[in-house]
Design an enzyme around this catalytic site. Structure first.
Site, mmCIF file in Angstrom:
data_model
loop_
_atom_site.group_PDB
_atom_site.id
_atom_site.type_symbol
_atom_site.label_atom_id
_atom_site.label_comp_id
_atom_site.label_asym_id
_atom_site.label_seq_id
_atom_site.Cartn_x
_atom_site.Cartn_y
_atom_site.Cartn_z
ATOM 1 N N ARG A 44 137.318 75.063 -23.419
ATOM 2 C CA ARG A 44 136.889 76.464 -23.333
ATOM 3 C C ARG A 44 137.576 77.251 -24.426
ATOM 4 N NH1 ARG A 44 141.701 78.368 -21.570
ATOM 5 N NH2 ARG A 44 142.838 77.171 -20.016
ATOM 6 N N GLU A 86 145.830 70.281 -26.890
ATOM 7 C CA GLU A 86 147.232 70.664 -26.738
ATOM 8 C C GLU A 86 148.122 69.442 -26.985
ATOM 9 O OE1 GLU A 86 148.222 73.055 -23.438
ATOM 10 O OE2 GLU A 86 146.479 74.349 -23.651
#
Length: 659
Positions: free
Chosen positions: A293, A276
């Protein structure tokens, strides 16, 4: 590494999503469930299913030993953690390895490293990945934070080192506000994540939130699959996601992708992961965190790449090399995802619970759902109903397709955010690709979908016609309904809605070519309609010469109607006056299903308007039940530890108090 029988250690839509790919690949499948989820679709979809325990996650989905025992009992040789719950728990990944079960996810060391914001940031700085200027040191004293905040420059973000999802996070604009922000963030972080450790970061003003999907294998290959833009957020929670980002050109995509791949290599990553990043107005980007994940929003990447990311996860877990090289990855068209939640935007996005009496998603969209009509939205977990995804050749077409698909989706039984989502997708700033993380705060503070407003008179009229139609169908000779020798009869209805009670009068004025002619009076406004039909699911009316169809449903005295705005009204015409739950009545009811965690007032006590009477916990949130009038608490109908249902009577206050 063997992967022949897969246990999915999760629930709801992600469990369904993983199970479908596993079955397509020819794997045997195992679902797990708590008592609250025994009837959900993921349980029926799997070849076998194992009960874990009671509804609370701590007593079911978070029990490592119970999950490993379920794998042992069923012979599952692999476990997919989904997202949430134990998906980023390094101890769980190690426990699987020690039990001889393949963990379909990254190595425990990578989970551990990236699970701590401070450690992850130090690792990324060492790897040369651009990071937001900040402080991630061991000295957690107020003096250290003050010193480094001054060095960084205000505004700064105080963040929980071990957390995510906006918890333990504070924006600090002024030096004098820093001590309290540090204190409260540390307390929240300790409660939520078991660690009070904090970091500081320079606040990037109104950035875009752009994330890169990476994949690694056991052979040292790491590639990226392009970016997703997740800028549309509410309280740091993602609402709309899309791929590709409207703010990213090919050169920037290459640079961000290379940085993300570098991050993956730095921690020896394999499997699916998301790096991110924050993208500022000048086109500079900074590492924010890495999610080790599969992401909630992975479908938009699947739609534009044509790949099945769960299939890739399973292939990597088996030890196979990545199916594609970086040069073979292509992006086609545009995909947008909206998270459909059982929540009430008009009441602060209060989570909703209860029976989903009707859920009919649009067939024009990809829908990843873990519930269907008749299932219940429980108070124990996240209230997501489904992920709605549109894919089209252009971004504009994808926006229109998803907005229309949300309009066409029917959600009855619980309130949802579908109207709010559709309004976002049609907003000029979003359509123009201008949305930053400040988008919702800037443009939706006063939006009608985010506050209680009186229903439109035509909506109330349509709901009244649905009630009338039920009476009509009960008559042997429908043509006689509403008539007597002296002229037409009329029916007076009291319809309770979010903003009060509306008096509605329905009069049959004759017979039309397609059905009864009705005049419906709402306040001073008259609506003349012809009732073409109502089969209990669809209301068909002729209004001003235009034939219109509306999803509608009756549940006892409650009418659900979707005419562009989802309306819930209750026919309270025959309800005793003293039972009306109007605001200021002194009758306190539960806003949602949940557990009473505390009661603060005893019967006989004097209360002021706003006095805290009790607290209900649901979906990991506390909801305050406050007195709506000044008076005397006459009765408590729930006590600490009780499970209560939506609209259940909790307490009664006699207005006015003693004397």
């Amino acid at each position: 590494m063997a992967v022949t029988k897969l246990l999915v250690a999760n629930r709801g839509e992600i469990a369904v999503r993983v199970l479908r790919t596993a079955r397509r690949l020819g794997l045997s499948t195992v679902a797990v469930y708590s008592d609250a989820d025994a009837a959900l679709p993921h349980v029926a979809l799997a070849d076998e299913a194992v009960r874990l325990g009671p509804p609370p996650a701590a007593e079911s989905y978070l029990l490592v030993e119970a999950l490993l025992e379920a794998a042992k009992r069923t012979g599952a040789d692999a476990i997919h953690p989904g997202y949430g719950f134990l998906s980023e728990n390094a101890a769980f990944a190690r426990a699987c390895e020690e039990a001889g079960v393949t963990f379909v996810g990254p190595p425990a060391a990578a989970i551990e490293l990236m699970g701590n914001k401070a450690g992850a940031k130090r690792a990324m700085i060492a790897a040369g990945v651009p990071c937001v200027p900040g402080y991630e040191g061991e000295d957690q004293s107020p003096a250290a934070f003050a010193e480094h905040a001054a060095r960084i420059g205000f505004p700064v973000m105080v963040k929980a080192a071990a957390g995510g999802g906006g918890r333990g996070m504070r924006l600090v604009q002024r030096p004098e506000d820093l001590p309290e922000a540090v204190r409260s963030a540390a307390a929240e972080a300790a409660s939520a994540f078991g660690s009070p450790e904090l970091i500081l970061e320079k606040a990037v003003v109104e950035p875009r939130h752009v994330e890169i999907q990476i994949f690694g294998d056991h052979h040292g290959n790491v590639i990226h699959l392009g970016e997703r833009d997740c800028s549309v957020q509410r309280r740091h929670q993602k609402v709309i996601e899309e791929a590709p980002s409207p703010a990213v050109n090919e050169a920037l995509r290459h640079a961000m992708g290379e940085a993300a791949v570098q991050a993956g290599r730095a921690c020896g990553y394999h499997g699916a992961g998301t790096v991110e990043l924050l993208l500022d107005r000048e086109g500079s980007f900074y590492f924010l965190e890495m999610n080790t994940r599969l992401q909630v929003e992975h479908p938009v990447t699947e739609m534009v790449t044509g790949l099945d990311l769960v299939a890739w996860q399973i292939a990597v877990a088996r030890g196979e090399p990545l199916p594609l090289t970086q040069d073979q990855v292509t992006i086609a068209g545009h995909a947008i995802e909206a998270r459909l939640y059982a929540e009430d935007p008009s009441r602060g996005f209060l989570p909703q619970t209860g029976r989903l009496s009707r859920f009919e998603p649009s067939s024009a969209l990809r829908v990843d759902a873990g519930v269907q009509s008749g299932d219940s939205v429980s108070p124990f977990y996240d209230p997501m109903v489904a992920k709605m995804i549109a894919h089209a050749p252009s971004r504009g077409e994808a926006c229109r397709k998803l907005a229309q698909g949300l309009d066409d989706t029917v959600v009855f039984g619980v309130r949802s955010n579908k109207t709010f989502l559709a309004r976002i997708l049609r907003h000029s700033a979003f359509v123009g690709g201008e949305a930053t993380t400040a988008f919702i705060a800037q443009h939706f503070a006063d939006d009608p979908s985010c506050r209680v407003v009186a229903p439109r008179s035509e909506s109330l009229a349509r709901a009244a016609v649905a009630i009338f139609a039920r009476g009509l169908s009960a008559l042997e000779d429908a043509s006689l309904l509403g008539w007597r020798s002296g002229g037409p009869l009329w029916s007076a209805l009291d319809l309770e809605h979010d903003d009060g009670i509306a008096a509605v009068k329905v009069t049959r004025t004759g017979s039309g070519r397609l059905g009864p002619l009705l005049r419906v009076t709402v306040g001073e406004v008259e609506h003349d309609v012809e009732l073409v039909g109502f089969d209990g699911r669809e209301l068909v009316l002729l209004e001003g010469g235009v034939r219109r169809r509306f999803a509608a449903q009756l549940e006892g005295e409650v009418v659900w109607l979707d005419d562009g705005i989802c309306l819930r009204v209750e026919d309270v015409t025959h309800r005793p006056a003293q039972a009306a739950d109007a605001r200021g009545s002194g009758r306190l009811t539960a806003p949602l299903d949940g557990a009473v965690t505390a009661c603060f007032v005893e019967p006989g006590a004097e209360v002021e308007e706003g006095t805290l009477v009790m607290v209900i916990e649901a979906m990991k949130m506390e909801h305050r039940i406050e007195a709506d009038v000044k008076g005397t608490l006459r009765a408590l109908h729930a006590k600490k530890g009780d499970q209560v249902k939506t609209r259940q009577l909790l307490a009664e206050i006699e207005p006015g108090g003693e004397g």
